[in-house]
Design a protein around this motif. Structure first.
Motif, PDB file in Angstrom:
ATOM      1  N   MET A 285       0.814  -1.211   0.000  1.00 54.80           N
ATOM      2  CA  MET A 285       0.000   0.000   0.000  1.00 54.80           C
ATOM      3  C   MET A 285       0.849   1.263   0.000  1.00 54.80           C
ATOM      4  O   MET A 285       0.371   2.334  -0.335  1.00 54.80           O
ATOM      5  CB  MET A 285      -0.892   0.014   1.246  1.00 54.80           C
ATOM      6  CG  MET A 285      -2.087  -0.894   1.169  1.00 54.80           C
ATOM      7  SD  MET A 285      -3.228  -0.379  -0.132  1.00 54.80           S
ATOM      8  CE  MET A 285      -3.607   1.277   0.385  1.00 54.80           C
ATOM      9  N   TYR A 286       2.104   1.134   0.388  1.00 58.83           N
ATOM     10  CA  TYR A 286       2.950   2.296   0.615  1.00 58.83           C
ATOM     11  C   TYR A 286       3.930   2.504  -0.537  1.00 58.83           C
ATOM     12  O   TYR A 286       4.521   1.544  -1.035  1.00 58.83           O
ATOM     13  CB  TYR A 286       3.704   2.134   1.927  1.00 58.83           C
ATOM     14  CG  TYR A 286       2.775   1.980   3.112  1.00 58.83           C
ATOM     15  CD1 TYR A 286       2.311   0.726   3.499  1.00 58.83           C
ATOM     16  CD2 TYR A 286       2.335   3.103   3.810  1.00 58.83           C
ATOM     17  CE1 TYR A 286       1.441   0.592   4.565  1.00 58.83           C
ATOM     18  CE2 TYR A 286       1.475   2.971   4.882  1.00 58.83           C
ATOM     19  CZ  TYR A 286       1.025   1.708   5.256  1.00 58.83           C
ATOM     20  OH  TYR A 286       0.160   1.579   6.309  1.00 58.83           O
ATOM     21  N   ASP A 287       4.119   3.764  -0.891  1.00 63.24           N
ATOM     22  CA  ASP A 287       5.051   4.055  -1.977  1.00 63.24           C
ATOM     23  C   ASP A 287       6.216   4.932  -1.551  1.00 63.24           C
ATOM     24  O   ASP A 287       7.067   5.274  -2.377  1.00 63.24           O
ATOM     25  CB  ASP A 287       4.311   4.698  -3.161  1.00 63.24           C
ATOM     26  CG  ASP A 287       3.363   5.800  -2.734  1.00 63.24           C
ATOM     27  OD1 ASP A 287       2.514   6.184  -3.541  1.00 63.24           O
ATOM     28  OD2 ASP A 287       3.479   6.273  -1.582  1.00 63.24           O
ATOM     29  N   MET A 288       6.277   5.266  -0.275  1.00 63.91           N
ATOM     30  CA  MET A 288       7.403   6.037   0.231  1.00 63.91           C
ATOM     31  C   MET A 288       7.867   5.393   1.529  1.00 63.91           C
ATOM     32  O   MET A 288       7.040   5.083   2.403  1.00 63.91           O
ATOM     33  CB  MET A 288       7.001   7.497   0.469  1.00 63.91           C
ATOM     34  CG  MET A 288       6.816   8.279  -0.809  1.00 63.91           C
ATOM     35  SD  MET A 288       5.896   9.803  -0.572  1.00 63.91           S
ATOM     36  CE  MET A 288       4.226   9.134  -0.579  1.00 63.91           C
ATOM     37  N   TRP A 289       9.187   5.241   1.648  1.00 64.91           N
ATOM     38  CA  TRP A 289       9.776   4.543   2.779  1.00 64.91           C
ATOM     39  C   TRP A 289      10.956   5.315   3.335  1.00 64.91           C
ATOM     40  O   TRP A 289      11.690   5.977   2.590  1.00 64.91           O
ATOM     41  CB  TRP A 289      10.263   3.153   2.354  1.00 64.91           C
ATOM     42  CG  TRP A 289       9.133   2.225   1.996  1.00 64.91           C
ATOM     43  CD1 TRP A 289       8.475   2.160   0.799  1.00 64.91           C
ATOM     44  CD2 TRP A 289       8.542   1.237   2.839  1.00 64.91           C
ATOM     45  NE1 TRP A 289       7.494   1.186   0.859  1.00 64.91           N
ATOM     46  CE2 TRP A 289       7.523   0.606   2.095  1.00 64.91           C
ATOM     47  CE3 TRP A 289       8.776   0.823   4.140  1.00 64.91           C
ATOM     48  CZ2 TRP A 289       6.734  -0.426   2.631  1.00 64.91           C
ATOM     49  CZ3 TRP A 289       7.993  -0.199   4.673  1.00 64.91           C
ATOM     50  CH2 TRP A 289       6.985  -0.803   3.909  1.00 64.91           C
ATOM     51  N   GLY A 290      11.147   5.189   4.628  1.00 63.22           N
ATOM     52  CA  GLY A 290      12.337   5.728   5.244  1.00 63.22           C
ATOM     53  C   GLY A 290      13.485   4.736   5.146  1.00 63.22           C
ATOM     54  O   GLY A 290      13.330   3.620   4.630  1.00 63.22           O
ATOM     55  N   GLN A 291      14.646   5.134   5.667  1.00 57.55           N
ATOM     56  CA  GLN A 291      15.837   4.308   5.567  1.00 57.55           C
ATOM     57  C   GLN A 291      15.929   3.273   6.679  1.00 57.55           C
ATOM     58  O   GLN A 291      16.734   2.355   6.606  1.00 57.55           O
ATOM     59  CB  GLN A 291      17.095   5.190   5.575  1.00 57.55           C
ATOM     60  CG  GLN A 291      17.562   5.644   6.961  1.00 57.55           C
ATOM     61  CD  GLN A 291      16.652   6.661   7.625  1.00 57.55           C
ATOM     62  OE1 GLN A 291      15.741   7.214   7.019  1.00 57.55           O
ATOM     63  NE2 GLN A 291      16.901   6.913   8.901  1.00 57.55           N
ATOM     64  N   GLY A 292      15.115   3.440   7.718  1.00 56.84           N
ATOM     65  CA  GLY A 292      15.096   2.477   8.810  1.00 56.84           C
ATOM     66  C   GLY A 292      15.949   2.907   9.986  1.00 56.84           C
ATOM     67  O   GLY A 292      16.925   3.653   9.842  1.00 56.84           O
ATOM     68  N   THR A 293      15.582   2.421  11.155  1.00 59.72           N
ATOM     69  CA  THR A 293      16.346   2.670  12.371  1.00 59.72           C
ATOM     70  C   THR A 293      16.403   1.371  13.173  1.00 59.72           C
ATOM     71  O   THR A 293      15.405   0.663  13.298  1.00 59.72           O
ATOM     72  CB  THR A 293      15.727   3.816  13.197  1.00 59.72           C
ATOM     73  OG1 THR A 293      16.578   4.129  14.306  1.00 59.72           O
ATOM     74  CG2 THR A 293      14.338   3.486  13.710  1.00 59.72           C
ATOM     75  N   GLN A 294      17.575   1.062  13.698  1.00 60.68           N
ATOM     76  CA  GLN A 294      17.782  -0.205  14.387  1.00 60.68           C
ATOM     77  C   GLN A 294      17.264  -0.138  15.819  1.00 60.68           C
ATOM     78  O   GLN A 294      17.558   0.806  16.564  1.00 60.68           O
ATOM     79  CB  GLN A 294      19.278  -0.551  14.405  1.00 60.68           C
ATOM     80  CG  GLN A 294      19.616  -1.830  15.156  1.00 60.68           C
ATOM     81  CD  GLN A 294      19.139  -3.074  14.445  1.00 60.68           C
ATOM     82  OE1 GLN A 294      19.320  -3.210  13.237  1.00 60.68           O
ATOM     83  NE2 GLN A 294      18.543  -4.007  15.186  1.00 60.68           N
ATOM     84  N   VAL A 295      16.527  -1.168  16.194  1.00 56.82           N
ATOM     85  CA  VAL A 295      16.083  -1.361  17.576  1.00 56.82           C
ATOM     86  C   VAL A 295      16.600  -2.714  18.031  1.00 56.82           C
ATOM     87  O   VAL A 295      16.335  -3.729  17.393  1.00 56.82           O
ATOM     88  CB  VAL A 295      14.547  -1.302  17.685  1.00 56.82           C
ATOM     89  CG1 VAL A 295      14.092  -1.721  19.082  1.00 56.82           C
ATOM     90  CG2 VAL A 295      14.039   0.090  17.354  1.00 56.82           C
ATOM     91  N   THR A 296      17.345  -2.713  19.118  1.00 60.10           N
ATOM     92  CA  THR A 296      17.926  -3.943  19.641  1.00 60.10           C
ATOM     93  C   THR A 296      17.487  -4.114  21.095  1.00 60.10           C
ATOM     94  O   THR A 296      17.680  -3.206  21.905  1.00 60.10           O
ATOM     95  CB  THR A 296      19.446  -3.922  19.557  1.00 60.10           C
ATOM     96  OG1 THR A 296      19.842  -3.731  18.197  1.00 60.10           O
ATOM     97  CG2 THR A 296      20.030  -5.239  20.069  1.00 60.10           C
ATOM     98  N   VAL A 297      16.890  -5.255  21.387  1.00 57.18           N
ATOM     99  CA  VAL A 297      16.412  -5.544  22.731  1.00 57.18           C
ATOM    100  C   VAL A 297      17.163  -6.754  23.262  1.00 57.18           C
ATOM    101  O   VAL A 297      17.097  -7.835  22.679  1.00 57.18           O
ATOM    102  CB  VAL A 297      14.894  -5.817  22.741  1.00 57.18           C
ATOM    103  CG1 VAL A 297      14.398  -5.991  24.183  1.00 57.18           C
ATOM    104  CG2 VAL A 297      14.137  -4.689  22.061  1.00 57.18           C
ATOM    105  N   SER A 298      17.858  -6.577  24.361  1.00 56.48           N
ATOM    106  CA  SER A 298      18.627  -7.666  24.948  1.00 56.48           C
ATOM    107  C   SER A 298      17.870  -8.273  26.120  1.00 56.48           C
ATOM    108  O   SER A 298      17.098  -7.595  26.801  1.00 56.48           O
ATOM    109  CB  SER A 298      19.990  -7.163  25.396  1.00 56.48           C
ATOM    110  OG  SER A 298      19.836  -6.115  26.348  1.00 56.48           O
ATOM    111  N   SER A 299      18.131  -9.534  26.352  1.00 58.49           N
ATOM    112  CA  SER A 299      17.434 -10.239  27.439  1.00 58.49           C
ATOM    113  C   SER A 299      18.153 -10.056  28.765  1.00 58.49           C
ATOM    114  O   SER A 299      19.255  -9.551  28.831  1.00 58.49           O
ATOM    115  CB  SER A 299      17.323 -11.720  27.100  1.00 58.49           C
ATOM    116  OG  SER A 299      18.598 -12.265  26.882  1.00 58.49           O
TER     117      SER A 299
END
Length: 127
Positions: free
Chosen positions: A113-127
């Protein structure tokens, strides 16, 4: 050309919180429905949440319901994803996406549905 820029990713321990933001370079932000997707290593991109143009209709993936909240601030041309009670399985690159397509709210769970996207951002969750 409309650009989407994510920010706010980072590393947290399980149970922690993060808020990722998506700034959209447009004078007509109110015309865009916004979506959040994520992609973990060796996995396909998956839907996380979406919000309609008027901010009244939201969709969430079952895996994040009750923990994540999507919102928008039209005065700031921005969308947000508040992530609480994060789990290691939430680790991924998070992408925001925008569309001017007009469909039923339920349609915005599809990446097509989407035609525009960002570059992304990393999310890291440690246990």
């Amino acid at each position: 050309q409309v650009q989407l820029v994510e920010s706010g990713g980072g590393s947290v321990r399980a149970g922690g919180s993060l808020r990722v933001s998506c700034a959209v370079s447009t004078l007509s932000f109110r015309n865009y429905a916004m979506g959040w997707f994520r992609q973990a290593p060796d996995k396909e991109r998956e839907f996380v949440a979406s919000i309609s143009r008027n901010g009244m209709n939201m969709n969430y993936a079952d895996s994040v319901k009750g923990r994540f909240t999507v919102s928008r601030d039209d005065a700031k041309n921005s969308a947000y994803l508040q992530m609480n009670n994060l789990k290691p399985e939430d680790t991924a690159v998070y992408f925001c996406a925008a569309t001017t397509s007009r469909r039923a709210s339920s349609a915005y769970v599809a990446s097509t549905m989407y035609d525009m996207w960002g570059q992304g951002t990393q999310v890291t969750v440690s246990s």
